[in-house]
Motif scaffolding. Sequence first.
Motif, PDB file in Angstrom:
ATOM      1  N   SER A 115       6.685  -4.525  -1.584  1.00  0.00           N
ATOM      2  CA  SER A 115       5.726  -4.518  -2.641  1.00  0.00           C
ATOM      3  C   SER A 115       5.818  -3.310  -3.524  1.00  0.00           C
ATOM      4  O   SER A 115       6.430  -2.304  -3.292  1.00  0.00           O
ATOM      5  CB  SER A 115       4.296  -4.422  -2.040  1.00  0.00           C
ATOM      6  OG  SER A 115       4.120  -2.860  -1.316  1.00  0.00           O
ATOM      7  N   SER A 117       5.757  -0.067  -6.086  1.00  0.00           N
ATOM      8  CA  SER A 117       4.888   0.895  -5.573  1.00  0.00           C
ATOM      9  C   SER A 117       3.575   1.002  -6.357  1.00  0.00           C
ATOM     10  O   SER A 117       2.620   1.979  -6.086  1.00  0.00           O
ATOM     11  CB  SER A 117       5.762   2.380  -6.172  1.00  0.00           C
ATOM     12  OG  SER A 117       6.220   2.199  -7.552  1.00  0.00           O
ATOM     13  N   SER A 118       3.179   0.253  -7.420  1.00  0.00           N
ATOM     14  CA  SER A 118       2.151   0.323  -7.965  1.00  0.00           C
ATOM     15  C   SER A 118       1.073  -0.617  -7.540  1.00  0.00           C
ATOM     16  O   SER A 118      -0.060  -0.812  -8.083  1.00  0.00           O
ATOM     17  CB  SER A 118       2.300  -0.154  -9.539  1.00  0.00           C
ATOM     18  OG  SER A 118       2.929  -1.356  -9.781  1.00  0.00           O
ATOM     19  N   PHE A 119       1.370  -1.463  -6.642  1.00  0.00           N
ATOM     20  CA  PHE A 119       0.600  -2.406  -5.854  1.00  0.00           C
ATOM     21  C   PHE A 119      -0.476  -1.752  -5.116  1.00  0.00           C
ATOM     22  O   PHE A 119      -0.462  -0.687  -4.711  1.00  0.00           O
ATOM     23  CB  PHE A 119       1.458  -3.232  -4.656  1.00  0.00           C
ATOM     24  CG  PHE A 119       0.537  -4.233  -4.164  1.00  0.00           C
ATOM     25  CD1 PHE A 119       0.439  -5.331  -4.544  1.00  0.00           C
ATOM     26  CD2 PHE A 119       0.235  -4.149  -2.748  1.00  0.00           C
ATOM     27  CE1 PHE A 119      -0.018  -6.507  -3.979  1.00  0.00           C
ATOM     28  CE2 PHE A 119      -0.665  -5.144  -2.054  1.00  0.00           C
ATOM     29  CZ  PHE A 119      -0.673  -6.281  -2.798  1.00  0.00           C
ATOM     30  N   SER A 120      -1.525  -2.529  -5.519  1.00  0.00           N
ATOM     31  CA  SER A 120      -2.888  -1.958  -5.054  1.00  0.00           C
ATOM     32  C   SER A 120      -3.357  -2.473  -3.716  1.00  0.00           C
ATOM     33  O   SER A 120      -3.839  -3.714  -3.638  1.00  0.00           O
ATOM     34  CB  SER A 120      -4.012  -2.359  -6.125  1.00  0.00           C
ATOM     35  OG  SER A 120      -5.448  -1.890  -5.767  1.00  0.00           O
ATOM     36  N   PHE A 121      -3.110  -1.928  -2.635  1.00  0.00           N
ATOM     37  CA  PHE A 121      -3.208  -2.445  -1.370  1.00  0.00           C
ATOM     38  C   PHE A 121      -5.075  -2.556  -1.078  1.00  0.00           C
ATOM     39  O   PHE A 121      -5.608  -1.991  -1.740  1.00  0.00           O
ATOM     40  CB  PHE A 121      -2.770  -1.526   0.068  1.00  0.00           C
ATOM     41  CG  PHE A 121      -1.362  -1.837   0.069  1.00  0.00           C
ATOM     42  CD1 PHE A 121      -0.677  -2.607   0.345  1.00  0.00           C
ATOM     43  CD2 PHE A 121      -0.442  -0.659  -0.588  1.00  0.00           C
ATOM     44  CE1 PHE A 121       0.581  -2.587   0.684  1.00  0.00           C
ATOM     45  CE2 PHE A 121       0.925  -0.485  -0.327  1.00  0.00           C
ATOM     46  CZ  PHE A 121       1.426  -1.369   0.205  1.00  0.00           C
ATOM     47  N   SER A 122      -5.167  -3.645  -0.285  1.00  0.00           N
ATOM     48  CA  SER A 122      -6.548  -3.796   0.004  1.00  0.00           C
ATOM     49  C   SER A 122      -7.323  -2.795   0.782  1.00  0.00           C
ATOM     50  O   SER A 122      -6.504  -1.644   1.222  1.00  0.00           O
ATOM     51  CB  SER A 122      -6.665  -5.191   1.020  1.00  0.00           C
ATOM     52  OG  SER A 122      -7.773  -5.499   1.114  1.00  0.00           O
ATOM     53  N   ALA A 129     -10.317   3.023   1.730  1.00  0.00           N
ATOM     54  CA  ALA A 129      -9.314   3.099   0.688  1.00  0.00           C
ATOM     55  C   ALA A 129      -8.234   4.019   0.926  1.00  0.00           C
ATOM     56  O   ALA A 129      -8.454   5.153   1.855  1.00  0.00           O
ATOM     57  CB  ALA A 129      -9.676   3.576  -0.323  1.00  0.00           C
ATOM     58  N   SER A 131      -3.940   5.418   0.424  1.00  0.00           N
ATOM     59  CA  SER A 131      -2.845   5.505  -0.432  1.00  0.00           C
ATOM     60  C   SER A 131      -1.762   4.593   0.317  1.00  0.00           C
ATOM     61  O   SER A 131      -1.601   4.270   1.422  1.00  0.00           O
ATOM     62  CB  SER A 131      -2.336   6.810  -0.615  1.00  0.00           C
ATOM     63  OG  SER A 131      -1.802   7.559   0.570  1.00  0.00           O
ATOM     64  N   ARG A 132      -0.682   4.268  -0.598  1.00  0.00           N
ATOM     65  CA  ARG A 132       0.568   3.649  -0.232  1.00  0.00           C
ATOM     66  C   ARG A 132       1.254   4.345   0.897  1.00  0.00           C
ATOM     67  O   ARG A 132       1.426   3.927   2.053  1.00  0.00           O
ATOM     68  CB  ARG A 132       1.584   3.379  -1.362  1.00  0.00           C
ATOM     69  CG  ARG A 132       2.761   2.800  -1.070  1.00  0.00           C
ATOM     70  CD  ARG A 132       3.689   2.605  -2.218  1.00  0.00           C
ATOM     71  NE  ARG A 132       4.905   1.826  -2.193  1.00  0.00           N
ATOM     72  CZ  ARG A 132       4.997   0.796  -2.063  1.00  0.00           C
ATOM     73  NH1 ARG A 132       3.989  -0.264  -2.032  1.00  0.00           N
ATOM     74  NH2 ARG A 132       6.115  -0.026  -1.764  1.00  0.00           N
ATOM     75  N   TRP A 135      -0.820   4.050   4.175  1.00  0.00           N
ATOM     76  CA  TRP A 135      -0.465   2.422   4.746  1.00  0.00           C
ATOM     77  C   TRP A 135       0.728   2.532   5.343  1.00  0.00           C
ATOM     78  O   TRP A 135       0.798   2.080   6.443  1.00  0.00           O
ATOM     79  CB  TRP A 135      -0.566   1.605   3.457  1.00  0.00           C
ATOM     80  CG  TRP A 135      -2.035   0.983   3.436  1.00  0.00           C
ATOM     81  CD1 TRP A 135      -2.622   0.994   2.065  1.00  0.00           C
ATOM     82  CD2 TRP A 135      -2.664   0.054   4.216  1.00  0.00           C
ATOM     83  NE1 TRP A 135      -3.841   0.325   2.454  1.00  0.00           N
ATOM     84  CE2 TRP A 135      -3.858  -0.516   3.612  1.00  0.00           C
ATOM     85  CE3 TRP A 135      -2.282  -0.335   5.418  1.00  0.00           C
ATOM     86  CZ2 TRP A 135      -5.053  -1.208   4.181  1.00  0.00           C
ATOM     87  CZ3 TRP A 135      -3.544  -1.251   6.136  1.00  0.00           C
ATOM     88  CH2 TRP A 135      -4.550  -1.659   5.513  1.00  0.00           C
TER      89      TRP A 135
END
Length: 152
Positions: A115, A117-122, A129, A131-132, A135
């Motif tokens: 994914s 690096s700017s992908f917004s994880f669920s 919430a 952060s990358r 996660w």
Amino acid sequence: MKKTVFDEQARQSILVRLSRFTPDAKQKWGSMTPEETLRHLRDLLLNALGEYPAKSAKSFLSSWLGKNLLIYVFPWPKSPPTAPEFDAKKLTTPPLAFEEGMKSLLDALNRFVQSDSSFSFSIHPSFGALSRKQWGYLMYKHFNHHLSQFGL
């Protein structure tokens, strides 16, 4: 230093362990079968990718202190509680056959680590919430926990 699935070497160590996972593997604790374990691991990846919805619960674990202690500091206990959406024993649909489940898990893991690096994880159902970076550590720790469960 803590390991993350976004690190190639750490991810490869997980993949090597997964390659030794078999349908007849016996767990050292807990009650999930190998097929249920593959599904459980895959479903959290899909949740992070926004493809498998789960209800979010506010608790100590979703506080800054709670999530950081469990992700970075404390080892996970054997058989900790899990969100109902990820509890393999409570799901009404059966898991995939082992080979199909492994393929599905590896596909989800690849999509997770690739994914952008700017992908917004669920939102994580327990930790809220993340952060990358969080996660990545959480996923490594989750895989490590369940592979250790089977002596891998």
